[in-house]
Design a protein around this motif. Structure first.
Motif, PDB file in Angstrom:
ATOM      1  N   LEU A 204       0.849  -1.188   0.000  1.00 21.63           N
ATOM      2  CA  LEU A 204       0.000   0.000   0.000  1.00 21.63           C
ATOM      3  C   LEU A 204       0.888   1.243   0.000  1.00 21.63           C
ATOM      4  O   LEU A 204       1.841   1.336   0.777  1.00 21.63           O
ATOM      5  CB  LEU A 204      -0.889  -0.039   1.234  1.00 21.63           C
ATOM      6  CG  LEU A 204      -2.076   0.907   1.349  1.00 21.63           C
ATOM      7  CD1 LEU A 204      -3.116   0.333   2.322  1.00 21.63           C
ATOM      8  CD2 LEU A 204      -1.653   2.282   1.829  1.00 21.63           C
ATOM      9  N   ALA A 230      -1.996  -1.481  -3.834  1.00 26.48           N
ATOM     10  CA  ALA A 230      -3.050  -0.496  -3.643  1.00 26.48           C
ATOM     11  C   ALA A 230      -2.412   0.881  -3.551  1.00 26.48           C
ATOM     12  O   ALA A 230      -1.549   1.119  -2.691  1.00 26.48           O
ATOM     13  CB  ALA A 230      -3.849  -0.787  -2.380  1.00 26.48           C
ATOM     14  N   LEU A 250      -8.698  -0.802   3.363  1.00 21.38           N
ATOM     15  CA  LEU A 250      -7.811  -1.729   2.662  1.00 21.38           C
ATOM     16  C   LEU A 250      -7.248  -2.792   3.599  1.00 21.38           C
ATOM     17  O   LEU A 250      -7.147  -3.969   3.243  1.00 21.38           O
ATOM     18  CB  LEU A 250      -6.680  -0.955   1.996  1.00 21.38           C
ATOM     19  CG  LEU A 250      -7.075  -0.153   0.752  1.00 21.38           C
ATOM     20  CD1 LEU A 250      -6.020   0.886   0.429  1.00 21.38           C
ATOM     21  CD2 LEU A 250      -7.290  -1.083  -0.432  1.00 21.38           C
ATOM     22  N   ARG A 253     -10.041  -5.308   4.475  1.00 17.43           N
ATOM     23  CA  ARG A 253     -10.293  -6.184   3.335  1.00 17.43           C
ATOM     24  C   ARG A 253      -9.180  -7.232   3.191  1.00 17.43           C
ATOM     25  O   ARG A 253      -9.436  -8.417   2.956  1.00 17.43           O
ATOM     26  CB  ARG A 253     -10.382  -5.335   2.067  1.00 17.43           C
ATOM     27  CG  ARG A 253     -11.534  -5.738   1.147  1.00 17.43           C
ATOM     28  CD  ARG A 253     -11.531  -4.942  -0.138  1.00 17.43           C
ATOM     29  NE  ARG A 253     -11.564  -3.504   0.078  1.00 17.43           N
ATOM     30  CZ  ARG A 253     -11.428  -2.610  -0.888  1.00 17.43           C
ATOM     31  NH1 ARG A 253     -11.233  -3.032  -2.134  1.00 17.43           N
ATOM     32  NH2 ARG A 253     -11.489  -1.329  -0.645  1.00 17.43           N
ATOM     33  N   HIS A 254      -7.925  -6.776   3.332  1.00 15.73           N
ATOM     34  CA  HIS A 254      -6.805  -7.704   3.128  1.00 15.73           C
ATOM     35  C   HIS A 254      -6.746  -8.761   4.224  1.00 15.73           C
ATOM     36  O   HIS A 254      -6.661  -9.966   3.936  1.00 15.73           O
ATOM     37  CB  HIS A 254      -5.493  -6.919   3.095  1.00 15.73           C
ATOM     38  CG  HIS A 254      -4.275  -7.792   3.048  1.00 15.73           C
ATOM     39  ND1 HIS A 254      -3.955  -8.580   1.967  1.00 15.73           N
ATOM     40  CD2 HIS A 254      -3.299  -8.026   3.986  1.00 15.73           C
ATOM     41  CE1 HIS A 254      -2.834  -9.241   2.209  1.00 15.73           C
ATOM     42  NE2 HIS A 254      -2.429  -8.927   3.432  1.00 15.73           N
ATOM     43  N   THR A 301     -10.570   2.789  -3.552  1.00 18.69           N
ATOM     44  CA  THR A 301      -9.257   2.336  -3.975  1.00 18.69           C
ATOM     45  C   THR A 301      -9.186   0.823  -3.840  1.00 18.69           C
ATOM     46  O   THR A 301      -9.247   0.310  -2.739  1.00 18.69           O
ATOM     47  CB  THR A 301      -8.156   2.982  -3.107  1.00 18.69           C
ATOM     48  OG1 THR A 301      -8.356   4.395  -3.111  1.00 18.69           O
ATOM     49  CG2 THR A 301      -6.787   2.648  -3.634  1.00 18.69           C
ATOM     50  N   PRO A 303      -7.169  -2.859  -4.493  1.00 17.14           N
ATOM     51  CA  PRO A 303      -5.845  -3.408  -4.788  1.00 17.14           C
ATOM     52  C   PRO A 303      -5.748  -3.835  -6.244  1.00 17.14           C
ATOM     53  O   PRO A 303      -6.686  -4.363  -6.825  1.00 17.14           O
ATOM     54  CB  PRO A 303      -5.757  -4.618  -3.847  1.00 17.14           C
ATOM     55  CG  PRO A 303      -6.743  -4.331  -2.763  1.00 17.14           C
ATOM     56  CD  PRO A 303      -7.854  -3.563  -3.424  1.00 17.14           C
TER      57      PRO A 303
END
Length: 446
Positions: A204, A230, A250, A253-254, A301, A303
């Motif tokens: 990221l 990302a 992010l 989610r990851h 945004t 990835p």
């Protein structure tokens, strides 16, 4: 605050005691408060563990001389708490720790996020130069310039409270620990090892990061077999502070979708279970974290997958290693990449053997010996150059002495000592050279 032993780190927990552990690693010059705006949402699903680097945020000033040493302290802290497997997200220096964990201790790591990270942070010269400035002028010059490295100009102008928080966070760091961290980053280079990172990885980066930007992020993604990229719009280096909502989304989610079960879990019949931990101990930090800025909602945004083949790792040579490689490494660390690159580039068929001789024997055999530290070798070298009248070789070794930890005051004492035993005329010329070099090397950046 309970006492923190030298081999462990200052830490705190947030979130349910029976949840899987997620570690958040800080950037150089920051404290765990840089993650304040991620914790409320992350702590709903994970037992969030944050730590301070040595000498940061009121942590005891026990310097760590390498990324590997800092990683060892982190694992010792976790071992003491009974935490054996975890997810890890690290920013900048914290990202270096994450890569080190993935390379040296993959069995501990369930998933990885690298934020504003790089397999090599700038050049060794840049970080050693920063150490020279701090050793001579303290941390104030670095602190005052931190907002322009960490934030976009628009954000810094719109958020003066955050900007001042950043300045004070650096200013209150222990200088010796900051210098050691700079030395650790100067020596960190894992470009040839990325192919061995075997855990799912989110890379990221802020779109406007001028320190470790999208180019460095793409290098990580190209080298790590299971990595996604990302890019967060409208953010610079300290992206978790500047765009907290995007970073939090992010990370959630990851780590929700890419939590790797250990390979031996099924073969041994053991199923990983959450570790119950003691309640967090109140820990002294730098006080309140950053004032909550007005959230700036960036465009969604996602990835982006950018996966490439891992670079080949050269085989290790058998038998006693050729001192040339070690000598080149030491020569670069002491004299700087710029000086060594110029010397090697100017070598031709006539002088090339001499450059190889210097690298192999002066630097690989003598400078790399354990009997004297580099500060002591610099003192000996400066005295010998003055005694021999070799003022043309003095300037690079004065710069080396500063990088090796000598202060301008200590260099002055070496030259005064040389004046007594080597002669006033020789020392007079040395003082002229030293005065110019010290002025150049210790002047803070504008």
């Amino acid at each position: 605050m309970s006492e923190t032993p030298p081999n462990t780190l200052q830490y705190r927990f947030d979130g349910p005691e029976d949840a899987p552990v997620l570690i958040l690693g800080p950037s150089l010059g920051t404290t765990w408060h840089m993650w304040d705006r991620q914790v409320p949402e992350l702590a709903q699903q994970w037992r969030v563990f944050r730590f301070d680097l040595p000498g940061h945020g009121g942590a005891p000033a026990h310097p760590a001389g390498s990324v590997a040493e800092l990683t060892t302290r982190l694992l010792a802290t976790l071992d003491g708490l009974g935490v054996h497997r975890f997810g890890y997200a690290g920013c900048a220096f914290g990202g270096a720790v994450g890569i080190e964990l993935a390379l040296r201790h993959p069995e501990r790591l369930a998933s990885l996020a690298l934020i504003a990270a790089s397999p090599r942070f700038g050049t060794a010269d840049e970080f050693r130069q920063r150490g020279v400035i701090v050793r001579t002028n303290g941390l104030d010059p670095i602190a005052r310039s931190s907002p322009e490295r960490w934030f976009t100009g628009g954000y810094a102008a719109a958020q003066p409270a955050i900007t001042e928080w950043a300045v004070q966070m650096v200013r209150t760091t222990d200088p010796g620990c900051y210098i050691s961290a700079c030395e650790a980053l100067a020596a960190f280079d894992v470009r040839g090892e990325l192919g061995r990172v075997g855990v799912p990885t989110l890379v990221l980066v802020g779109s406007d990061d001028q320190v470790t930007g999208p180019a460095e992020a793409r290098t990580l993604v190209a080298g790590i077999p299971d990595a996604r990229l990302a890019v967060v719009p409208g953010a610079s280096h300290l992206v978790p502070v500047e765009q907290p909502a995007a970073v939090t989304d992010l990370l959630v989610r990851h780590f929700t979708t890419a939590w790797q079960v250990p390979h031996d879990a099924t073969s041994t019949g053991q199923i990983p279970v959450p570790v119950h931990l003691a309640r967090p101990v109140p820990v002294a930090g730098t006080g309140a974290g950053p004032v909550q800025p007005v959230p700036v909602q960036p465009p969604p945004t996602a990835p982006i997958a950018e996966i490439a083949a891992a670079p080949a790792v050269p085989p290790q040579a058998l038998g006693r290693p050729d001192p040339y490689d070690a000598g080149l490494k030491v020569r670069r660390e002491v004299l700087g990449d710029g000086h060594v690159d110029q010397a090697l580039a100017q070598a031709d068929e006539f002088s090339g053997d001499f450059q190889e001789f210097l690298t192999r024997y002066a630097w690989g055999e003598i400078w790399d010996r354990p009997g004297l530290d580099r500060r002591s070798r610099s003192c000996v070298t400066l005295t010998a150059l003055v005694a021999g009248g070799h003022l043309d070789e003095l300037a690079p070794h004065l710069r080396a002495a500063l990088r090796n930890g000598l202060t301008p005051g200590e260099i002055k004492e070496v030259l005064l000592q040389a004046a007594v035993y080597c002669g006033v005329p020789a020392a007079s010329g040395a003082f002229r050279v030293a005065q110019q070099v010290i002025r150049e090397e210790t002047t803070p950046p504008e």
